[in-house]
Scaffold this motif. Structure first.
Motif, PDB file in Angstrom:
ATOM      1  N   ASN A 170       3.121  -9.005 -19.335  1.00 45.37           N
ATOM      2  CA  ASN A 170       4.110  -8.123 -18.711  1.00 45.37           C
ATOM      3  C   ASN A 170       4.308  -6.856 -19.545  1.00 45.37           C
ATOM      4  O   ASN A 170       3.558  -6.583 -20.488  1.00 45.37           O
ATOM      5  N   ALA A 171       5.323  -6.068 -19.203  1.00 50.62           N
ATOM      6  CA  ALA A 171       5.592  -4.820 -19.916  1.00 50.62           C
ATOM      7  C   ALA A 171       6.196  -5.099 -21.295  1.00 50.62           C
ATOM      8  O   ALA A 171       6.621  -6.222 -21.597  1.00 50.62           O
ATOM      9  N   ASP A 172       6.254  -4.053 -22.116  1.00 53.27           N
ATOM     10  CA  ASP A 172       6.754  -4.233 -23.485  1.00 53.27           C
ATOM     11  C   ASP A 172       8.128  -3.613 -23.705  1.00 53.27           C
ATOM     12  O   ASP A 172       8.589  -3.495 -24.834  1.00 53.27           O
ATOM     13  N   HIS A 173       8.818  -3.205 -22.630  1.00 55.08           N
ATOM     14  CA  HIS A 173      10.152  -2.629 -22.807  1.00 55.08           C
ATOM     15  C   HIS A 173      11.191  -3.743 -22.947  1.00 55.08           C
ATOM     16  O   HIS A 173      10.895  -4.936 -22.783  1.00 55.08           O
ATOM     17  N   ASP A 174      12.432  -3.368 -23.248  1.00 60.70           N
ATOM     18  CA  ASP A 174      13.480  -4.339 -23.578  1.00 60.70           C
ATOM     19  C   ASP A 174      13.729  -5.345 -22.461  1.00 60.70           C
ATOM     20  O   ASP A 174      13.937  -6.531 -22.714  1.00 60.70           O
ATOM     21  N   TYR A 175      13.726  -4.867 -21.227  1.00 59.40           N
ATOM     22  CA  TYR A 175      14.016  -5.760 -20.112  1.00 59.40           C
ATOM     23  C   TYR A 175      12.936  -6.824 -19.969  1.00 59.40           C
ATOM     24  O   TYR A 175      13.236  -8.015 -19.782  1.00 59.40           O
ATOM     25  N   ALA A 176      11.677  -6.422 -20.071  1.00 61.57           N
ATOM     26  CA  ALA A 176      10.584  -7.385 -19.979  1.00 61.57           C
ATOM     27  C   ALA A 176      10.633  -8.382 -21.137  1.00 61.57           C
ATOM     28  O   ALA A 176      10.340  -9.569 -20.958  1.00 61.57           O
ATOM     29  N   LYS A 177      11.005  -7.905 -22.319  1.00 67.05           N
ATOM     30  CA  LYS A 177      11.131  -8.799 -23.472  1.00 67.05           C
ATOM     31  C   LYS A 177      12.212  -9.857 -23.220  1.00 67.05           C
ATOM     32  O   LYS A 177      12.060 -11.026 -23.593  1.00 67.05           O
ATOM     33  N   ALA A 178      13.306  -9.442 -22.594  1.00 70.58           N
ATOM     34  CA  ALA A 178      14.385 -10.394 -22.303  1.00 70.58           C
ATOM     35  C   ALA A 178      13.918 -11.450 -21.302  1.00 70.58           C
ATOM     36  O   ALA A 178      14.218 -12.641 -21.447  1.00 70.58           O
ATOM     37  N   TRP A 179      13.169 -11.023 -20.292  1.00 67.91           N
ATOM     38  CA  TRP A 179      12.603 -11.967 -19.328  1.00 67.91           C
ATOM     39  C   TRP A 179      11.677 -12.961 -20.037  1.00 67.91           C
ATOM     40  O   TRP A 179      11.730 -14.166 -19.794  1.00 67.91           O
ATOM     41  N   THR A 180      10.825 -12.450 -20.909  1.00 68.65           N
ATOM     42  CA  THR A 180       9.896 -13.310 -21.646  1.00 68.65           C
ATOM     43  C   THR A 180      10.644 -14.335 -22.484  1.00 68.65           C
ATOM     44  O   THR A 180      10.249 -15.509 -22.557  1.00 68.65           O
ATOM     45  N   ALA A 181      11.723 -13.896 -23.114  1.00 68.53           N
ATOM     46  CA  ALA A 181      12.512 -14.784 -23.974  1.00 68.53           C
ATOM     47  C   ALA A 181      13.108 -15.950 -23.189  1.00 68.53           C
ATOM     48  O   ALA A 181      13.383 -17.016 -23.764  1.00 68.53           O
ATOM     49  N   ALA A 182      13.299 -15.783 -21.879  1.00 68.59           N
ATOM     50  CA  ALA A 182      13.801 -16.868 -21.042  1.00 68.59           C
ATOM     51  C   ALA A 182      12.666 -17.655 -20.388  1.00 68.59           C
ATOM     52  O   ALA A 182      12.728 -18.883 -20.281  1.00 68.59           O
ATOM     53  N   PHE A 183      11.622 -16.944 -19.975  1.00 68.36           N
ATOM     54  CA  PHE A 183      10.550 -17.585 -19.196  1.00 68.36           C
ATOM     55  C   PHE A 183       9.647 -18.457 -20.066  1.00 68.36           C
ATOM     56  O   PHE A 183       9.278 -19.577 -19.671  1.00 68.36           O
ATOM     57  N   LYS A 184       9.288 -17.979 -21.235  1.00 73.49           N
ATOM     58  CA  LYS A 184       8.349 -18.705 -22.098  1.00 73.49           C
ATOM     59  C   LYS A 184       8.856 -20.101 -22.473  1.00 73.49           C
ATOM     60  O   LYS A 184       8.142 -21.103 -22.276  1.00 73.49           O
ATOM     61  N   PRO A 185      10.080 -20.245 -22.991  1.00 76.87           N
ATOM     62  CA  PRO A 185      10.550 -21.603 -23.315  1.00 76.87           C
ATOM     63  C   PRO A 185      10.739 -22.477 -22.088  1.00 76.87           C
ATOM     64  O   PRO A 185      10.562 -23.698 -22.162  1.00 76.87           O
ATOM     65  N   ALA A 186      11.086 -21.874 -20.951  1.00 75.46           N
ATOM     66  CA  ALA A 186      11.238 -22.664 -19.722  1.00 75.46           C
ATOM     67  C   ALA A 186       9.892 -23.215 -19.276  1.00 75.46           C
ATOM     68  O   ALA A 186       9.792 -24.358 -18.810  1.00 75.46           O
ATOM     69  N   TRP A 187       8.837 -22.401 -19.424  1.00 67.82           N
ATOM     70  CA  TRP A 187       7.486 -22.857 -19.081  1.00 67.82           C
ATOM     71  C   TRP A 187       7.067 -24.015 -19.980  1.00 67.82           C
ATOM     72  O   TRP A 187       6.555 -25.045 -19.504  1.00 67.82           O
ATOM     73  N   GLU A 188       7.306 -23.867 -21.248  1.00 64.94           N
ATOM     74  CA  GLU A 188       6.924 -24.912 -22.211  1.00 64.94           C
ATOM     75  C   GLU A 188       7.750 -26.173 -22.020  1.00 64.94           C
ATOM     76  O   GLU A 188       7.235 -27.296 -22.134  1.00 64.94           O
ATOM     77  N   ALA A 189       9.037 -26.007 -21.696  1.00 68.79           N
ATOM     78  CA  ALA A 189       9.898 -27.174 -21.477  1.00 68.79           C
ATOM     79  C   ALA A 189       9.472 -27.967 -20.244  1.00 68.79           C
ATOM     80  O   ALA A 189       9.693 -29.184 -20.161  1.00 68.79           O
ATOM     81  N   ALA A 190       8.824 -27.280 -19.288  1.00 73.71           N
ATOM     82  CA  ALA A 190       8.343 -27.948 -18.074  1.00 73.71           C
ATOM     83  C   ALA A 190       6.981 -28.596 -18.281  1.00 73.71           C
ATOM     84  O   ALA A 190       6.400 -29.153 -17.344  1.00 73.71           O
ATOM     85  N   GLY A 191       6.461 -28.547 -19.512  1.00 70.35           N
ATOM     86  CA  GLY A 191       5.171 -29.173 -19.817  1.00 70.35           C
ATOM     87  C   GLY A 191       4.000 -28.227 -19.806  1.00 70.35           C
ATOM     88  O   GLY A 191       2.849 -28.651 -19.926  1.00 70.35           O
ATOM     89  N   GLY A 192       4.274 -26.922 -19.688  1.00 75.21           N
ATOM     90  CA  GLY A 192       3.210 -25.942 -19.667  1.00 75.21           C
ATOM     91  C   GLY A 192       2.863 -25.443 -21.059  1.00 75.21           C
ATOM     92  O   GLY A 192       3.541 -25.731 -22.045  1.00 75.21           O
ATOM     93  N   LYS A 193       1.802 -24.651 -21.122  1.00 80.21           N
ATOM     94  CA  LYS A 193       1.325 -24.096 -22.390  1.00 80.21           C
ATOM     95  C   LYS A 193       1.087 -22.593 -22.225  1.00 80.21           C
ATOM     96  O   LYS A 193       0.510 -22.158 -21.235  1.00 80.21           O
ATOM     97  N   VAL A 194       1.564 -21.822 -23.195  1.00 82.26           N
ATOM     98  CA  VAL A 194       1.295 -20.385 -23.206  1.00 82.26           C
ATOM     99  C   VAL A 194       0.001 -20.169 -23.975  1.00 82.26           C
ATOM    100  O   VAL A 194      -0.055 -20.346 -25.193  1.00 82.26           O
ATOM    101  N   VAL A 195      -1.050 -19.777 -23.260  1.00 84.00           N
ATOM    102  CA  VAL A 195      -2.381 -19.677 -23.875  1.00 84.00           C
ATOM    103  C   VAL A 195      -2.694 -18.269 -24.385  1.00 84.00           C
ATOM    104  O   VAL A 195      -3.640 -18.084 -25.163  1.00 84.00           O
ATOM    105  N   ALA A 196      -1.920 -17.282 -23.946  1.00 81.80           N
ATOM    106  CA  ALA A 196      -2.134 -15.904 -24.411  1.00 81.80           C
ATOM    107  C   ALA A 196      -0.860 -15.107 -24.183  1.00 81.80           C
ATOM    108  O   ALA A 196      -0.098 -15.374 -23.247  1.00 81.80           O
ATOM    109  N   GLU A 197      -0.643 -14.116 -25.059  1.00 81.35           N
ATOM    110  CA  GLU A 197       0.557 -13.286 -24.943  1.00 81.35           C
ATOM    111  C   GLU A 197       0.202 -11.865 -25.371  1.00 81.35           C
ATOM    112  O   GLU A 197      -0.097 -11.620 -26.540  1.00 81.35           O
TER     113      GLU A 197
END
Length: 387
Positions: A170-197
């Motif tokens: 995604n984008a690198d501005h503050d809003y996108a960073k805030a989305w990432t900060a919520a989405f990434k742990p939610a993905w991992e908590a659901a059993g997913g894996k972040v393979v690239a960032e």
């Protein structure tokens, strides 16, 4: 005889000049947002909605405390730069005496929240970052719903349909960073894996092949993307051209109808989930608004940025009337919940229901999923309940 006629004419003119005038008071609502650069379309959509509402308020006539009032939108370009937003706010307050300033990005909103209570102006915040209202700023209204309401349904839909490997592009501005900060742990908590960032500068770049190639090398099932709509469309297009067959989870800043204008239709967005385009909203008020906007804007189709901020200007005008003031931001803010509830269906295409005790809007949020090349409207509650 000539002298008498001339004297009468001069006397009549003097009487007209001496007669009381009923000129309208002009109240200026400020806007600071991106009107140039990669996010210019996003900023223009916000501004178009504000200006459309102001024109309607003025055409219908607004009276506050017995005085006729004319609304004027004063717009300044901040290039999506929070420091520029702060400078613009000072200009708007000092030169235009704005009781309210609308800002469509979280960085700029946070910059204004450091000073707006002391300087007594209301921040109309078009951003879904929860911290905007969590800070307890008493002169802030958050216009869209919190983005956190999208996270779990987006994870559930894309992971269930495509797989557990996620790449963040995604984008690198503050809003996108805030989305990432919520989405990434939610993905991992659901059993997913972040393979690239690999966040990218959506607002400054026009070619994303190298960045997209980097994340696709990790063989993701889902791409988490989004920023302004046009560069998001380029990311989608280039991902497909590089052979990506998976799904997209798209942050709410990017609009799928605007993305499709870049990708040549919805085929490249197959499997995507994001904000429901306003033109796909089945409600009567949304359909009416879309048609009215198209008539006044050369057939253009409005996005949710247009409708939400259109509604908020109408609500602010009603709040001024209820408060009996166009200058006291505290009194105007106190009437915003009643003002939203007093909106007509025509002036409320986004179906806002009120303002909560933290200053955030309340509404029934809907999203869109792309299936077989078409968008399907889905309520978040339905996605949450799905197995």
């Amino acid at each position: 005889m000539k002298l008498t006629i001339r004297s009468l004419a001069l006397a009549a003119a003097a009487a007209v000049m001496a007669a009381p005038t009923f000129a309208q008071d002009v109240v200026k609502i400020g806007y600071s947002g991106p009107l140039s650069g990669g996010a210019a379309l996003y900023g223009k959509n916000v501004l178009d909605g504000m200006q459309m509402a102001a024109a309607e308020v003025n055409a219908a006539g607004l009276e506050v405390a017995g005085k006729k009032v004319k609304l004027e939108i004063v717009a300044l370009d901040d290039k999506y730069n929070p420091s520029e937003t702060a400078i613009n706010a000072q200009r708007l307050v000092q030169e235009s005496k704005t009781p309210a300033i609308l800002v469509p990005h979280s960085g700029g909103i946070f910059a204004l929240q450091t000073q707006n209570e002391a300087q007594k102006y209301m921040v109309l915040a078009y951003s879904s970052v929860p911290q905007i209202t969590a800070r307890g700023n008493k002169l802030t209204i958050r216009i869209p719903p919190e983005y956190t309401s999208y996270v779990q349904p987006f994870v559930k839909h894309t992971m269930g349909k495509y797989g557990k490997n996620l790449a963040i592009a995604n984008a690198d501005h503050d809003y996108a960073k805030a989305w990432t900060a919520a989405f990434k742990p939610a993905w991992e908590a659901a059993g997913g894996k972040v393979v690239a960032e690999n966040p990218m500068s959506y607002n400054r770049a026009a070619d994303f092949y190298s960045g997209v190639s980097r994340v696709l090398a990790a063989k993701p099932d889902v791409l988490f993307i989004g920023g302004a709509s046009e560069p998001t469309g380029l990311v989608v297009k280039q991902a497909r051209e590089l052979g990506f067959k998976g799904g997209f989870a798209i942050i709410d800043q990017a609009k799928m109808d605007e993305i499709s204008a870049v990708t040549g239709g919805y085929a490249m967005l197959e499997g995507a989930i994001g904000v429901l385009p306003l033109a796909e909203d089945s409600s009567a008020s949304a359909k009416d608004f879309v048609e009215r906007f198209r008539k006044g804007h050369s057939g253009r189709t409005p996005s949710s940025e247009v409708s939400y901020n259109y509604t908020m200007v109408h609500a602010t005008a009603i709040a001024m009337k209820l408060a009996g003031t166009t200058t006291d931001a505290v009194a105007i803010r106190a009437q915003m919940d009643k003002a939203v509830k007093a909106l007509t269906n025509a002036n409320n295409p986004s179906s806002l229901e009120g303002i909560d005790d933290k200053g955030g809007t309340i509404n029934d949020t809907r999203v869109g999923v792309v299936e077989n090349g078409k968008i399907r409207e889905v309520k978040l509650s339905t996605l949450n309940a799905a197995k």
